[in-house]
Design a protein around this motif. Sequence first.
Motif, PDB file in Angstrom:
ATOM      1  N   ASP A 278       0.825  -1.209   0.000  1.00 16.85           N
ATOM      2  CA  ASP A 278       0.000   0.000   0.000  1.00 16.85           C
ATOM      3  C   ASP A 278       0.859   1.259   0.000  1.00 16.85           C
ATOM      4  N   TYR A 279       2.011   1.210   0.630  1.00 20.68           N
ATOM      5  CA  TYR A 279       2.944   2.337   0.549  1.00 20.68           C
ATOM      6  C   TYR A 279       3.402   2.535  -0.890  1.00 20.68           C
ATOM      7  N   TRP A 280       3.728   1.431  -1.555  1.00 21.49           N
ATOM      8  CA  TRP A 280       4.172   1.520  -2.946  1.00 21.49           C
ATOM      9  C   TRP A 280       3.032   1.973  -3.856  1.00 21.49           C
ATOM     10  N   LYS A 281       1.817   1.518  -3.546  1.00 23.14           N
ATOM     11  CA  LYS A 281       0.673   1.943  -4.351  1.00 23.14           C
ATOM     12  C   LYS A 281       0.511   3.454  -4.278  1.00 23.14           C
ATOM     13  N   LEU A 282       0.603   4.021  -3.085  1.00 20.15           N
ATOM     14  CA  LEU A 282       0.466   5.466  -2.941  1.00 20.15           C
ATOM     15  C   LEU A 282       1.586   6.193  -3.673  1.00 20.15           C
ATOM     16  N   THR A 283       2.790   5.690  -3.558  1.00 19.57           N
ATOM     17  CA  THR A 283       3.920   6.307  -4.271  1.00 19.57           C
ATOM     18  C   THR A 283       3.659   6.311  -5.770  1.00 19.57           C
ATOM     19  N   ARG A 284       3.160   5.194  -6.289  1.00 19.18           N
ATOM     20  CA  ARG A 284       2.888   5.103  -7.728  1.00 19.18           C
ATOM     21  C   ARG A 284       1.767   6.059  -8.143  1.00 19.18           C
ATOM     22  N   TRP A 285       0.710   6.130  -7.333  1.00 20.43           N
ATOM     23  CA  TRP A 285      -0.396   7.033  -7.671  1.00 20.43           C
ATOM     24  C   TRP A 285       0.061   8.485  -7.679  1.00 20.43           C
ATOM     25  N   LEU A 286       0.858   8.863  -6.702  1.00 19.02           N
ATOM     26  CA  LEU A 286       1.363  10.232  -6.652  1.00 19.02           C
ATOM     27  C   LEU A 286       2.251  10.537  -7.854  1.00 19.02           C
ATOM     28  N   ALA A 287       3.059   9.557  -8.240  1.00 15.81           N
ATOM     29  CA  ALA A 287       3.902   9.730  -9.420  1.00 15.81           C
ATOM     30  C   ALA A 287       3.049   9.845 -10.681  1.00 15.81           C
ATOM     31  N   ASP A 288       1.993   9.029 -10.769  1.00 16.79           N
ATOM     32  CA  ASP A 288       1.102   9.105 -11.926  1.00 16.79           C
ATOM     33  C   ASP A 288       0.466  10.483 -12.050  1.00 16.79           C
TER      34      ASP A 288
ATOM     35  N   GLN B  66       1.955  13.149 -11.075  1.00 16.43           N
ATOM     36  CA  GLN B  66       3.087  14.077 -11.139  1.00 16.43           C
ATOM     37  C   GLN B  66       3.197  14.936  -9.883  1.00 16.43           C
ATOM     38  N   ARG B  67       2.838  14.363  -8.773  1.00 17.81           N
ATOM     39  CA  ARG B  67       3.035  15.028  -7.474  1.00 17.81           C
ATOM     40  C   ARG B  67       4.376  14.521  -6.933  1.00 17.81           C
ATOM     41  N   TRP B  68       5.437  14.978  -7.578  1.00 17.17           N
ATOM     42  CA  TRP B  68       6.738  14.347  -7.416  1.00 17.17           C
ATOM     43  C   TRP B  68       7.312  14.486  -6.015  1.00 17.17           C
ATOM     44  N   GLN B  69       7.168  15.641  -5.404  1.00 23.53           N
ATOM     45  CA  GLN B  69       7.748  15.822  -4.074  1.00 23.53           C
ATOM     46  C   GLN B  69       7.059  14.934  -3.052  1.00 23.53           C
ATOM     47  N   GLU B  70       5.735  14.844  -3.153  1.00 22.29           N
ATOM     48  CA  GLU B  70       5.010  13.947  -2.255  1.00 22.29           C
ATOM     49  C   GLU B  70       5.371  12.495  -2.540  1.00 22.29           C
ATOM     50  N   ALA B  71       5.530  12.180  -3.817  1.00 21.52           N
ATOM     51  CA  ALA B  71       5.910  10.813  -4.182  1.00 21.52           C
ATOM     52  C   ALA B  71       7.271  10.459  -3.577  1.00 21.52           C
ATOM     53  N   ALA B  72       8.178  11.430  -3.573  1.00 21.54           N
ATOM     54  CA  ALA B  72       9.509  11.181  -3.004  1.00 21.54           C
ATOM     55  C   ALA B  72       9.426  10.913  -1.500  1.00 21.54           C
TER      56      ALA B  72
ATOM     57  N   LEU C  53      10.097   2.416 -10.405  1.00 19.76           N
ATOM     58  CA  LEU C  53       9.321   3.534  -9.880  1.00 19.76           C
ATOM     59  C   LEU C  53      10.208   4.458  -9.055  1.00 19.76           C
ATOM     60  N   ALA C  54      11.018   3.879  -8.176  1.00 14.61           N
ATOM     61  CA  ALA C  54      11.909   4.685  -7.341  1.00 14.61           C
ATOM     62  C   ALA C  54      12.866   5.504  -8.198  1.00 14.61           C
ATOM     63  N   LEU C  55      13.370   4.893  -9.249  1.00 14.10           N
ATOM     64  CA  LEU C  55      14.315   5.587 -10.118  1.00 14.10           C
ATOM     65  C   LEU C  55      13.656   6.799 -10.779  1.00 14.10           C
ATOM     66  N   VAL C  56      12.435   6.624 -11.257  1.00  9.80           N
ATOM     67  CA  VAL C  56      11.716   7.736 -11.888  1.00  9.80           C
ATOM     68  C   VAL C  56      11.512   8.876 -10.893  1.00  9.80           C
ATOM     69  N   VAL C  57      11.091   8.529  -9.677  1.00  5.98           N
ATOM     70  CA  VAL C  57      10.841   9.552  -8.661  1.00  5.98           C
ATOM     71  C   VAL C  57      12.132  10.284  -8.310  1.00  5.98           C
ATOM     72  N   TYR C  58      13.207   9.531  -8.117  1.00  6.98           N
ATOM     73  CA  TYR C  58      14.492  10.155  -7.784  1.00  6.98           C
ATOM     74  C   TYR C  58      14.946  11.099  -8.894  1.00  6.98           C
ATOM     75  N   GLN C  59      14.791  10.669 -10.134  1.00  6.72           N
ATOM     76  CA  GLN C  59      15.233  11.506 -11.245  1.00  6.72           C
ATOM     77  C   GLN C  59      14.370  12.760 -11.370  1.00  6.72           C
ATOM     78  N   ARG C  60      13.073  12.606 -11.174  1.00  4.39           N
ATOM     79  CA  ARG C  60      12.165  13.746 -11.288  1.00  4.39           C
ATOM     80  C   ARG C  60      12.412  14.766 -10.182  1.00  4.39           C
ATOM     81  N   THR C  61      12.883  14.307  -9.041  1.00  4.49           N
ATOM     82  CA  THR C  61      13.155  15.219  -7.922  1.00  4.49           C
ATOM     83  C   THR C  61      14.641  15.548  -7.822  1.00  4.49           C
ATOM     84  N   GLN C  62      15.378  15.203  -8.886  1.00  7.10           N
ATOM     85  CA  GLN C  62      16.799  15.543  -9.015  1.00  7.10           C
ATOM     86  C   GLN C  62      17.645  14.986  -7.866  1.00  7.10           C
ATOM     87  N   GLN C  63      17.284  13.828  -7.399  1.00  5.29           N
ATOM     88  CA  GLN C  63      18.068  13.142  -6.373  1.00  5.29           C
ATOM     89  C   GLN C  63      18.965  12.117  -7.072  1.00  5.29           C
ATOM     90  N   THR C  64      19.960  12.629  -7.797  1.00  5.34           N
ATOM     91  CA  THR C  64      20.772  11.763  -8.643  1.00  5.34           C
ATOM     92  C   THR C  64      21.630  10.786  -7.841  1.00  5.34           C
TER      93      THR C  64
END
Length: 364
Positions: free
Chosen positions: A145-155, A157-163, A183-194
């Motif tokens: 359920d944690y991962w589901k919420l992360t994915r929904w937030l990413a879908d 484009q609520r990137w900071q919340e997703a992070a 999913l984690a990689l996309v979120v990290y890249q979108r929030t510039q956490q290289t």
Amino acid sequence: MRVWGCICLIGLWASFANASPALPGDIIGDLNRLQTQLRDAQYASVVSRATQQATRLQTGNAADRWASALYQQLAANALAHQGQPGDAANRLVQARELAAGEQAQVARWLREEVSLRHAAGQTTQASDLLAEWLESQGAGAPAEDYWKLTRWLADDQRWQEAAEWLERSLNQTAEPDATQRRLALVVYQRTQQTDQALDLLLGGLDEGSDGAHWRQAAGLAQQSGQPGIAAALWDTAWKLGRLDEDGDRWQLIHLHMAGGTPARAAEYLETWLESGDIVRDETSLRLLANAWHQARDRTQALDAWQALATLSKEGSDWRQYGQLAFAWGQDERAEKALSRAQSLGDDQAGEWLATLEQSPRYSL
């Protein structure tokens, strides 16, 4: 919707078994009849009767309000089966309000509302409700359920919340699977956490990883200011046969040059020049000369500069070869190179020859 309907039915039976406050026998009988109609797919009848009863009982005593909440749950179930998830979710809101004191049941209805909101396309509300439910459950909530919420937030484009929820998801997970890693990689890249993205990629790389993953990891290493790691990753992928295009060969050379391992770049260049994989022209020889020069290998660097100058016939190349020879104490080579540069019309070569002739070392 069939799976959600089964969840509601199970929840209703649990509510009967643990009803608090206790329900009158006629109400229990009526709820059971409606549940039978629900199983028989008499959805319209269930919605009509459940709505009528819920409305009638909602302003009564505690037992009446509890019964009203259960009728709203039945109506929600029937509406969900009719393909009306938004209306079904609204009924669960009313059920939760009526049963405010029944925390466990209210939490179950909240979780069911989350799925209905998402099915209705109300993604923002669904994410917010899921976050509320997770907060109420604490560490007892399933990791999925944690991962589901992360994915929904990413879908959405609520990137900071997703992070933020990604970090919680990772804390709940011993070893992320391939989908979770992506999913984690996309979120990290979108929030510039290289740096975090690179760590994640490195943790998942092995001999079986394809070329795309090696390229991605090397690219992230460059972005995070770690060219040495980028060169090492590209080199490993090359040796594993995951990168085998001409462009990959040149990229390997440039990465070693930028990553502080120019000797490796020069060694690769010489190997490929000898094998014919790289054309022996001014570009390749100039790169070879610069690589050996950067590596501070005097013998190799001077030989490479001499080969380049011989091929290019440019006065500036002969002068640079002569300057390097002079700096490294190779006066005889310096004189020949600078004289050749002067004969080719290089304006600065004469000044360097004069400097060489005035050198105490030269007069000896």
